[in-house]
Write a protein that holds these residues in place. Structure first.
Motif, PDB file in Angstrom:
ATOM      1  N   GLY A 294       5.227  17.123  -0.017  1.00 61.98           N
ATOM      2  CA  GLY A 294       4.305  16.246   0.591  1.00 61.98           C
ATOM      3  C   GLY A 294       4.732  14.980   1.243  1.00 61.98           C
ATOM      4  N   THR A 295       4.162  13.779   1.427  1.00 61.62           N
ATOM      5  CA  THR A 295       4.620  12.868   2.011  1.00 61.62           C
ATOM      6  C   THR A 295       4.080  11.545   0.970  1.00 61.62           C
ATOM      7  N   LEU A 296       4.987  10.412   1.324  1.00 55.72           N
ATOM      8  CA  LEU A 296       4.607   9.148   0.716  1.00 55.72           C
ATOM      9  C   LEU A 296       4.955   8.329   1.724  1.00 55.72           C
ATOM     10  N   VAL A 297       3.785   7.457   1.998  1.00 55.72           N
ATOM     11  CA  VAL A 297       3.877   6.502   3.045  1.00 55.72           C
ATOM     12  C   VAL A 297       3.949   4.860   2.569  1.00 55.72           C
ATOM     13  N   GLU A 298       4.775   4.123   2.695  1.00 62.91           N
ATOM     14  CA  GLU A 298       4.777   2.724   1.991  1.00 62.91           C
ATOM     15  C   GLU A 298       4.713   1.808   2.837  1.00 62.91           C
ATOM     16  N   MET A 299       3.607   0.617   2.845  1.00 66.62           N
ATOM     17  CA  MET A 299       3.347  -0.304   3.873  1.00 66.62           C
ATOM     18  C   MET A 299       3.849  -1.403   2.703  1.00 66.62           C
ATOM     19  N   ARG A 300       4.670  -2.332   3.405  1.00 65.78           N
ATOM     20  CA  ARG A 300       4.605  -3.858   2.218  1.00 65.78           C
ATOM     21  C   ARG A 300       4.762  -4.976   3.604  1.00 65.78           C
ATOM     22  N   ASP A 301       4.085  -5.975   2.922  1.00 64.62           N
ATOM     23  CA  ASP A 301       4.193  -7.203   3.707  1.00 64.62           C
ATOM     24  C   ASP A 301       3.235  -7.278   5.064  1.00 64.62           C
TER      25      ASP A 301
ATOM     26  N   ILE B 250       0.834  -1.273  -0.190  1.00 65.86           N
ATOM     27  CA  ILE B 250      -0.141  -0.008   0.045  1.00 65.86           C
ATOM     28  C   ILE B 250       0.918   1.412   0.064  1.00 65.86           C
ATOM     29  N   ARG B 251       0.807   1.995  -1.078  1.00 70.22           N
ATOM     30  CA  ARG B 251       1.767   3.351  -1.212  1.00 70.22           C
ATOM     31  C   ARG B 251       0.513   4.458  -1.144  1.00 70.22           C
ATOM     32  N   VAL B 252       0.644   5.425  -0.413  1.00 66.43           N
ATOM     33  CA  VAL B 252      -0.169   6.492  -0.503  1.00 66.43           C
ATOM     34  C   VAL B 252       0.700   7.891  -0.629  1.00 66.43           C
ATOM     35  N   THR B 253       0.622   8.497  -1.684  1.00 65.39           N
ATOM     36  CA  THR B 253       1.557   9.768  -2.019  1.00 65.39           C
ATOM     37  C   THR B 253       0.388  11.096  -2.009  1.00 65.39           C
ATOM     38  N   ASP B 254       0.946  12.015  -1.087  1.00 69.65           N
ATOM     39  CA  ASP B 254       0.057  13.350  -1.095  1.00 69.65           C
ATOM     40  C   ASP B 254       0.866  14.358  -1.338  1.00 69.65           C
ATOM     41  N   ASP B 255      -0.068  15.606  -1.529  1.00 66.76           N
ATOM     42  CA  ASP B 255       0.869  16.628  -1.734  1.00 66.76           C
ATOM     43  C   ASP B 255       0.477  17.909  -0.548  1.00 66.76           C
ATOM     44  N   GLY B 256       0.378  17.261   0.604  1.00 66.64           N
ATOM     45  CA  GLY B 256       0.140  18.044   1.853  1.00 66.64           C
ATOM     46  C   GLY B 256       1.532  18.831   2.511  1.00 66.64           C
TER      47      GLY B 256
END
Length: 625
Positions: A147-154, A63-69
């Motif tokens: 912004g921020t990128l949050v990456e969740m794996r496995d 799950i990878r969520v990228t925002d421009d906050g």
């Protein structure tokens, strides 16, 4: 035998931090959709205007969520992964006035304890972004715009027992997409794009509330619903409620939001269900999307780990406010609406709007004025439209008599039925009533009428049933049901249970306008019936009423049971199919429909009328091609 000596019990000790985080993760992280929900809410709290979401294997692998906050500063990245670290609250007063999605500071730490988590963030004006993995000690430079990128794996890589409880990839993906839709519905001004395994699954550009709801629930929903806007000062309600004819077999199209947060609140769901009670079949579910704005101090959002439940300070006021707001819009007579043609029936009409009076709900005395809403709340949700409904016109004496005459036999041609009506000039047609003027009957079942929009088709039995039902309810509420004494009593055969029920419930029957006496060991005589139902078959009507009383009993004749009984009476008293009506009688029925609440549906939730617009008729006959 169990050893209960003090030495047999282990000593009390502090749990290690990793175990504490995994326990907390059990409350927050149920499946990949739970992770995605937390990440999306963090992005919205950061003031994002655009969200990019990438999923793999239903969100289990990635799950990878990228925002421009606003982004996270370099020296705060490690702190963001620590339990109970947050920028959203600093004191008890902040906790009592929460206006953001996240505030506990547990989400990222909980996710990091059951998955491989990485943060990349860049603040405005910073030369570059910084990257920090949950298992790393120090952040390192990275490439990313603001912004921020949050990456969740496995997910659950270190707790395989919990991974076994996950469903198939398709099921988990469906839950993830539903989580995105729930967030997207409340923030139409935020553009969202989601992909799964490299393929675009959802694309939602910036829009307004109506367009965003239509994009998610379908254009059929917005076309077959009414806009609800109500303002009582400390409470504001906006949204769309589908008409009963658009009800569903499941409760999968019910969206409730409190201050922009999606909730599954029993109080709100009950209020909405009650608003539909008189118009919906018991096994069907209404469809709606409503947004309730309330002072944050008057609602507690800290009662559930996933924040999916809330508690209101004045629950009764909120319940009554929502109930009356939705009921008023759904039950408004046609002549009281700003646009009388229901949007589900016309391709020219806009959604119908109405508001409740502020007095419908009264907030508690210690309620404070609502604080300023975040900028991300749309102006449409805050707007309210006030419409003063005109008083319902009195029924004409002709209309009273129109449905009390005996049915004419079509074989003898006793009824004069002009095929076409005089519609008058173009100006008169433009100012015609909402349902227009009758043209004729179809197979003795449907009435055909013409209004400014085109052709109207009316189910005359369903329409008359709703009219009688509403008038019976009004008469019972005012305790003024007029009884019509029969010149010749109607005698019918009855079994012992019916005879006993007639004697046991004599007072209830009398209050409803009936006079029933025994006419023998196996017979009952109907000597009076409600005046509104004098044209019905007395024996069939009394049999149906006695059957209801035998099933429910007078002691259980609550509002719901009472309405079911009156619905039965109205159904048996309504004009029957294949009854030929004159043009004046048809027009009298149309005028009564326009002055009757909830006239769009009969007592069983079926539509009473539909509209074919001129555009639809032109397309049927290929006009203009």
């Amino acid at each position: 035998m169990i050893d209960s000596s003090p030495s047999s019990f282990p000593a009390i000790r502090r749990l290690p931090d990793p175990l504490i985080s995994q326990i907390a993760a059990g409350e927050v992280v149920e499946r990949p959709a739970s992770v995605l929900k937390e990440l999306l809410e963090n992005a919205l709290d950061a003031g994002s205007a655009s969200l990019q979401i990438q999923l793999e294997e239903g969100g289990v692998k990635l799950i990878r969520v990228t925002d421009d906050g606003a982004g996270i500063a370099k020296d705060e990245l490690a702190l963001a992964l620590t339990r109970h670290a947050t920028s959203k609250i600093a004191s008890l007063n902040d906790l009592e006035h929460v206006s953001t999605f996240g505030f506990r500071g547990e989400a990222l730490a909980s996710i990091a304890s059951v998955a491989r988590l990485t943060l990349i963030s860049c603040r405005a004006g910073a030369p570059h972004a910084w990257r920090l993995a949950a298992d790393a000690d120090l952040p390192e430079p990275a490439a990313l715009a603001q912004g921020t990128l949050v990456e969740m794996r496995d997910l659950y890589y270190n707790t395989p027992a919990r991974r076994k409880f996950l469903k198939s990839e398709a099921t988990e993906l469906a839950h993830c997409l539903e989580a995105i839709k729930r967030v997207a519905m409340a923030y139409p001004e935020v553009a969202i794009m989601a992909s799964h395994n490299g393929r675009t699954s959802l694309r939602l550009p910036k829009s307004d509330m109506q367009a965003r709801i239509g994009a998610i629930l379908g254009d059929a929903f917005t076309a077959e619903s009414r806009l609800v806007t109500a303002d009582a000062g400390v409470l504001k309600l906006t949204g769309y409620c589908a008409l009963p004819a658009h009800s569903r077999a499941r409760s999968d199209a019910q969206y409730c939001y409190v201050n922009g947060r999606f909730v599954r609140d029993k109080l709100l769901m009950h209020a909405l269900r009650e608003a539909y009670r008189d118009m919906l079949h018991g096994s069907r579910y209404p469809a709606y999307c409503i947004f309730l704005d309330i002072d944050p101090a008057a609602v507690d959002v800290n009662v559930h780990p996933a924040k999916s439940e809330v508690r209101f300070r004045d629950a009764r006021a909120v319940h009554q406010f929502v109930f009356h707001a939705v009921q008023k819009v759904l039950s408004s007579p046609l002549h009281a609406l700003s646009n009388p043609v229901s949007p589900r029936f016309s391709d020219h009409s806009a959604p119908i709007q109405a508001t409740t009076q502020p007095a419908e709900a009264t907030a508690s005395p210690d309620s404070v004025a609502p604080t300023a809403r975040p900028a991300s709340y749309t102006a449409a949700r805050q707007a309210s439209l006030r419409i003063n409904e005109p008083a319902v016109s009195a029924y004409t004496s002709f209309a009273q008599a129109a449905f009390s005459r005996p049915a004419a036999s079509p074989a003898h041609g006793e009824v004069s039925r002009p095929i076409y009506a005089e519609t008058g000039t173009a100006e008169e047609e433009k100012n015609a009533p909402p349902l227009g003027y009758a043209l004729g009957q179809l197979h003795g079942i449907y009435i055909l009428a013409q209004n400014a929009h085109g052709l109207v088709l009316i189910d005359m039995h369903a329409a008359h049933e709703r009219i009688l039902y509403e008038r019976l309810k009004a008469a019972v509420d005012s305790r003024r049901i007029a009884a019509q004494t029969l010149l010749i009593p109607a005698v019918f055969s009855a079994d012992a249970l019916d005879i006993a029920a007639a004697g046991e419930h004599a007072d209830t029957l009398s209050a409803l306008g009936f006079e029933i006496t025994p006419a023998g060991p196996t017979q009952l005589a109907v000597r009076a019936v409600p005046a509104l139902l004098q044209a019905s078959d007395p024996a069939a009507l009394v049999r149906a009423v006695l059957a209801d009383l035998r099933e429910h009993g007078v002691t259980q004749l609550t509002l719901a049971r009472r309405n079911e009984l009156l619905s039965t009476m109205a159904c048996h008293g309504a004009v029957r199919a294949h009854r030929l009506l004159t043009i004046p009688e048809m027009n009298a029925l149309l005028r009564q429909m326009e002055a009757t609440e909830r006239a769009d549906q009969c007592n069983h939730g079926r539509p009473t009328w539909t509209q074919l617009s001129l555009g639809e008729l032109d397309r049927l006959f290929l006009r203009g091609r």
